[in-house]
Design a protein around this motif. Structure first.
Motif, PDB file in Angstrom:
ATOM      1  N   LEU A 160      33.462  29.113  46.884  1.00  0.00           N
ATOM      2  CA  LEU A 160      33.683  30.154  45.776  1.00  0.00           C
ATOM      3  C   LEU A 160      32.645  31.443  45.754  1.00  0.00           C
ATOM      4  O   LEU A 160      31.725  31.356  46.136  1.00  0.00           O
ATOM      5  CB  LEU A 160      33.021  29.093  44.485  1.00  0.00           C
ATOM      6  N   LEU A 161      33.651  32.389  45.615  1.00  0.00           N
ATOM      7  CA  LEU A 161      33.071  33.661  45.784  1.00  0.00           C
ATOM      8  C   LEU A 161      32.959  34.434  44.198  1.00  0.00           C
ATOM      9  O   LEU A 161      34.017  34.198  43.574  1.00  0.00           O
ATOM     10  CB  LEU A 161      34.057  34.611  46.529  1.00  0.00           C
ATOM     11  N   GLN A 162      31.945  34.981  44.258  1.00  0.00           N
ATOM     12  CA  GLN A 162      31.708  35.445  42.830  1.00  0.00           C
ATOM     13  C   GLN A 162      31.063  36.823  43.000  1.00  0.00           C
ATOM     14  O   GLN A 162      30.108  36.908  43.794  1.00  0.00           O
ATOM     15  CB  GLN A 162      30.692  34.557  41.852  1.00  0.00           C
ATOM     16  N   ALA A 163      31.717  37.864  42.132  1.00  0.00           N
ATOM     17  CA  ALA A 163      30.954  38.980  42.204  1.00  0.00           C
ATOM     18  C   ALA A 163      30.996  39.729  40.883  1.00  0.00           C
ATOM     19  O   ALA A 163      31.788  39.536  40.072  1.00  0.00           O
ATOM     20  CB  ALA A 163      31.566  39.874  43.182  1.00  0.00           C
ATOM     21  N   GLU A 164      29.932  40.571  40.345  1.00  0.00           N
ATOM     22  CA  GLU A 164      29.939  41.081  39.004  1.00  0.00           C
ATOM     23  C   GLU A 164      29.084  42.363  39.134  1.00  0.00           C
ATOM     24  O   GLU A 164      28.327  42.759  39.829  1.00  0.00           O
ATOM     25  CB  GLU A 164      29.496  40.094  38.081  1.00  0.00           C
ATOM     26  N   GLY A 165      29.262  43.071  37.908  1.00  0.00           N
ATOM     27  CA  GLY A 165      28.319  44.306  37.640  1.00  0.00           C
ATOM     28  C   GLY A 165      28.864  45.875  37.730  1.00  0.00           C
ATOM     29  O   GLY A 165      28.141  46.533  37.933  1.00  0.00           O
ATOM     30  N   ALA A 166      30.232  45.588  37.972  1.00  0.00           N
ATOM     31  CA  ALA A 166      30.866  46.841  38.125  1.00  0.00           C
ATOM     32  C   ALA A 166      32.358  47.044  37.884  1.00  0.00           C
ATOM     33  O   ALA A 166      32.940  45.765  37.666  1.00  0.00           O
ATOM     34  CB  ALA A 166      30.654  47.416  39.683  1.00  0.00           C
ATOM     35  N   ALA A 167      32.931  47.979  37.780  1.00  0.00           N
ATOM     36  CA  ALA A 167      34.156  48.399  37.579  1.00  0.00           C
ATOM     37  C   ALA A 167      35.270  47.320  38.538  1.00  0.00           C
ATOM     38  O   ALA A 167      34.695  47.128  39.753  1.00  0.00           O
ATOM     39  CB  ALA A 167      34.839  49.668  37.613  1.00  0.00           C
ATOM     40  N   PRO A 168      36.372  46.923  38.110  1.00  0.00           N
ATOM     41  CA  PRO A 168      37.424  45.955  39.221  1.00  0.00           C
ATOM     42  C   PRO A 168      37.508  46.763  40.316  1.00  0.00           C
ATOM     43  O   PRO A 168      37.444  46.146  41.437  1.00  0.00           O
ATOM     44  CB  PRO A 168      38.458  45.767  38.245  1.00  0.00           C
ATOM     45  N   GLU A 169      37.755  47.811  40.367  1.00  0.00           N
ATOM     46  CA  GLU A 169      37.918  48.931  41.512  1.00  0.00           C
ATOM     47  C   GLU A 169      36.910  48.771  42.579  1.00  0.00           C
ATOM     48  O   GLU A 169      37.109  48.701  43.805  1.00  0.00           O
ATOM     49  CB  GLU A 169      38.655  50.176  41.431  1.00  0.00           C
ATOM     50  N   VAL A 170      35.658  48.947  41.918  1.00  0.00           N
ATOM     51  CA  VAL A 170      34.443  48.952  42.866  1.00  0.00           C
ATOM     52  C   VAL A 170      34.267  47.517  43.417  1.00  0.00           C
ATOM     53  O   VAL A 170      33.900  47.237  44.563  1.00  0.00           O
ATOM     54  CB  VAL A 170      33.197  49.287  41.974  1.00  0.00           C
ATOM     55  N   LEU A 171      34.533  46.449  42.483  1.00  0.00           N
ATOM     56  CA  LEU A 171      34.149  45.183  43.058  1.00  0.00           C
ATOM     57  C   LEU A 171      35.590  44.715  44.103  1.00  0.00           C
ATOM     58  O   LEU A 171      34.958  44.311  45.221  1.00  0.00           O
ATOM     59  CB  LEU A 171      34.445  44.153  42.024  1.00  0.00           C
ATOM     60  N   MET A 172      36.479  45.222  43.833  1.00  0.00           N
ATOM     61  CA  MET A 172      37.592  44.999  44.997  1.00  0.00           C
ATOM     62  C   MET A 172      37.239  45.589  46.260  1.00  0.00           C
ATOM     63  O   MET A 172      37.512  45.326  47.337  1.00  0.00           O
ATOM     64  CB  MET A 172      38.854  45.248  44.164  1.00  0.00           C
ATOM     65  N   SER A 173      36.689  46.996  46.237  1.00  0.00           N
ATOM     66  CA  SER A 173      36.440  47.660  47.347  1.00  0.00           C
ATOM     67  C   SER A 173      35.232  47.024  48.138  1.00  0.00           C
ATOM     68  O   SER A 173      35.392  46.788  49.467  1.00  0.00           O
ATOM     69  CB  SER A 173      35.880  49.036  47.121  1.00  0.00           C
ATOM     70  N   LEU A 174      34.351  45.978  47.540  1.00  0.00           N
ATOM     71  CA  LEU A 174      33.443  45.398  48.444  1.00  0.00           C
ATOM     72  C   LEU A 174      34.098  44.165  48.889  1.00  0.00           C
ATOM     73  O   LEU A 174      33.795  43.504  49.815  1.00  0.00           O
ATOM     74  CB  LEU A 174      32.105  44.936  47.267  1.00  0.00           C
ATOM     75  N   ILE A 175      34.903  43.539  47.975  1.00  0.00           N
ATOM     76  CA  ILE A 175      35.327  42.028  48.407  1.00  0.00           C
ATOM     77  C   ILE A 175      36.270  42.224  49.436  1.00  0.00           C
ATOM     78  O   ILE A 175      36.639  41.329  50.322  1.00  0.00           O
ATOM     79  CB  ILE A 175      36.154  41.438  47.194  1.00  0.00           C
ATOM     80  N   GLU A 176      37.104  43.448  49.595  1.00  0.00           N
ATOM     81  CA  GLU A 176      38.012  43.680  50.509  1.00  0.00           C
ATOM     82  C   GLU A 176      37.520  43.637  51.855  1.00  0.00           C
ATOM     83  O   GLU A 176      38.306  43.094  53.029  1.00  0.00           O
ATOM     84  CB  GLU A 176      38.811  44.981  50.205  1.00  0.00           C
ATOM     85  N   GLN A 177      35.991  43.627  52.206  1.00  0.00           N
ATOM     86  CA  GLN A 177      35.460  43.492  53.450  1.00  0.00           C
ATOM     87  C   GLN A 177      35.174  42.117  54.076  1.00  0.00           C
ATOM     88  O   GLN A 177      34.737  42.011  54.809  1.00  0.00           O
ATOM     89  CB  GLN A 177      34.071  44.434  53.260  1.00  0.00           C
ATOM     90  N   VAL A 178      35.343  41.150  52.944  1.00  0.00           N
ATOM     91  CA  VAL A 178      35.046  39.648  53.261  1.00  0.00           C
ATOM     92  C   VAL A 178      36.168  39.268  54.345  1.00  0.00           C
ATOM     93  O   VAL A 178      37.387  39.598  54.044  1.00  0.00           O
ATOM     94  CB  VAL A 178      35.140  38.758  51.829  1.00  0.00           C
ATOM     95  N   ASP A 179      35.762  38.580  55.358  1.00  0.00           N
ATOM     96  CA  ASP A 179      36.952  37.991  56.386  1.00  0.00           C
ATOM     97  C   ASP A 179      37.363  36.703  55.812  1.00  0.00           C
ATOM     98  O   ASP A 179      36.683  35.569  56.015  1.00  0.00           O
ATOM     99  CB  ASP A 179      36.362  37.759  57.622  1.00  0.00           C
ATOM    100  N   PHE A 180      38.358  36.609  54.869  1.00  0.00           N
ATOM    101  CA  PHE A 180      38.842  35.569  54.135  1.00  0.00           C
ATOM    102  C   PHE A 180      39.471  34.557  55.320  1.00  0.00           C
ATOM    103  O   PHE A 180      39.335  33.077  54.836  1.00  0.00           O
ATOM    104  CB  PHE A 180      39.778  36.056  53.219  1.00  0.00           C
ATOM    105  N   ASP A 181      39.949  35.072  55.984  1.00  0.00           N
ATOM    106  CA  ASP A 181      40.811  33.942  57.124  1.00  0.00           C
ATOM    107  C   ASP A 181      39.678  33.364  57.985  1.00  0.00           C
ATOM    108  O   ASP A 181      40.097  32.094  58.135  1.00  0.00           O
ATOM    109  CB  ASP A 181      41.594  35.045  58.152  1.00  0.00           C
ATOM    110  N   ALA A 182      38.479  33.880  58.323  1.00  0.00           N
ATOM    111  CA  ALA A 182      37.745  33.046  58.972  1.00  0.00           C
ATOM    112  C   ALA A 182      36.911  32.283  57.796  1.00  0.00           C
ATOM    113  O   ALA A 182      36.648  31.002  58.283  1.00  0.00           O
ATOM    114  CB  ALA A 182      36.588  33.955  59.719  1.00  0.00           C
ATOM    115  N   LEU A 183      36.549  32.764  56.687  1.00  0.00           N
ATOM    116  CA  LEU A 183      35.909  31.976  55.881  1.00  0.00           C
ATOM    117  C   LEU A 183      36.770  30.699  55.425  1.00  0.00           C
ATOM    118  O   LEU A 183      36.133  29.643  55.050  1.00  0.00           O
ATOM    119  CB  LEU A 183      35.726  32.795  54.294  1.00  0.00           C
ATOM    120  N   THR A 184      38.102  30.672  55.471  1.00  0.00           N
ATOM    121  CA  THR A 184      38.929  29.421  55.099  1.00  0.00           C
ATOM    122  C   THR A 184      38.482  28.454  55.940  1.00  0.00           C
ATOM    123  O   THR A 184      38.478  27.267  55.573  1.00  0.00           O
ATOM    124  CB  THR A 184      40.222  29.976  55.326  1.00  0.00           C
TER     125      THR A 184
END
Length: 204
Positions: free
Chosen positions: A178-202
């Protein structure tokens, strides 16, 4: 705000013994460790060997205690591995790893977790966390799966679904993390979340 659970992940003593005391189980655990030995891994090896010796000598309680030590050290190795999936701070931002998260999970049903606070140039702070094998993961799965029906916005990073609502974002990766992030506008959150390597994390 997080959702806490009063359930524990500890098995009864007899079940733990059936799962862990047998030397074959200990050998299987050792096989999962990296080839390069470290001080932490040596401690795991010593604890498993001590548990086997105690079991063979009939000292069951000591064997249980040593297996608990080995289990805790193995969880620490998994926590370190999960922490590496937290993205680096974007340019102009800073990142501070949350070193207390693992202790907090002990009161939320166990499992492993990693977290960090990201502070932006304008003073905004985004806490991001990753949790695996915790009851909270299962409790949030239904909400994430039905995010659109619940009025949440759904974005994608590759094939990974991200549920967004106000200043919060969450995702379920591989039905385990489970990934959770909070505290900023959606576009700011997404700019950070996009850096996560989801393929490897799977595959975590």
């Amino acid at each position: 705000p997080g959702i806490t659970s009063g359930t524990g992940d500890w098995l009864p003593r007899k079940v733990r013994m059936m799962r862990f005391v047998h030397f074959g189980a200990g050998a299987a655990l050792l096989a999962l460790l990296p080839v390069a030995a470290s001080a932490q891994e040596d401690e795991i090896t010593e604890a498993l060997n001590a548990a086997r010796s105690a079991y063979e000598e009939g000292d069951i309680q000591f064997a249980i205690d040593e297996l608990d030590v080995a289990r805790q050290r193995l969880l620490e190795l998994k926590t370190d591995a999960l922490e590496r999936f937290l993205p680096e701070a974007p340019e102009g931002w800073s990142r501070e790893i949350d070193t207390d998260m693992a202790q907090g999970l002990a009161f939320m049903g166990g499992g492993v977790g990693a977290g960090a606070d990201y502070e932006g140039p304008d003073g905004e702070t985004i806490p991001m966390s990753l949790m695996a094998d915790n009851p909270m993961v299962a409790s949030m799965a239904g909400m994430i799966a039905n995010a659109a029906m619940m009025g949440m916005t759904v974005e994608r990073v590759g094939r990974q679904r991200i549920a967004l609502q106000d200043d919060q974002a969450m995702a379920l990766i591989g039905n385990r993390v489970l990934l959770q992030a909070e505290g900023a506008a959606p576009e700011v959150l997404m700019s950070l979340i996009e850096q996560v390597d989801f393929d490897a994390l799977t595959g975590f």
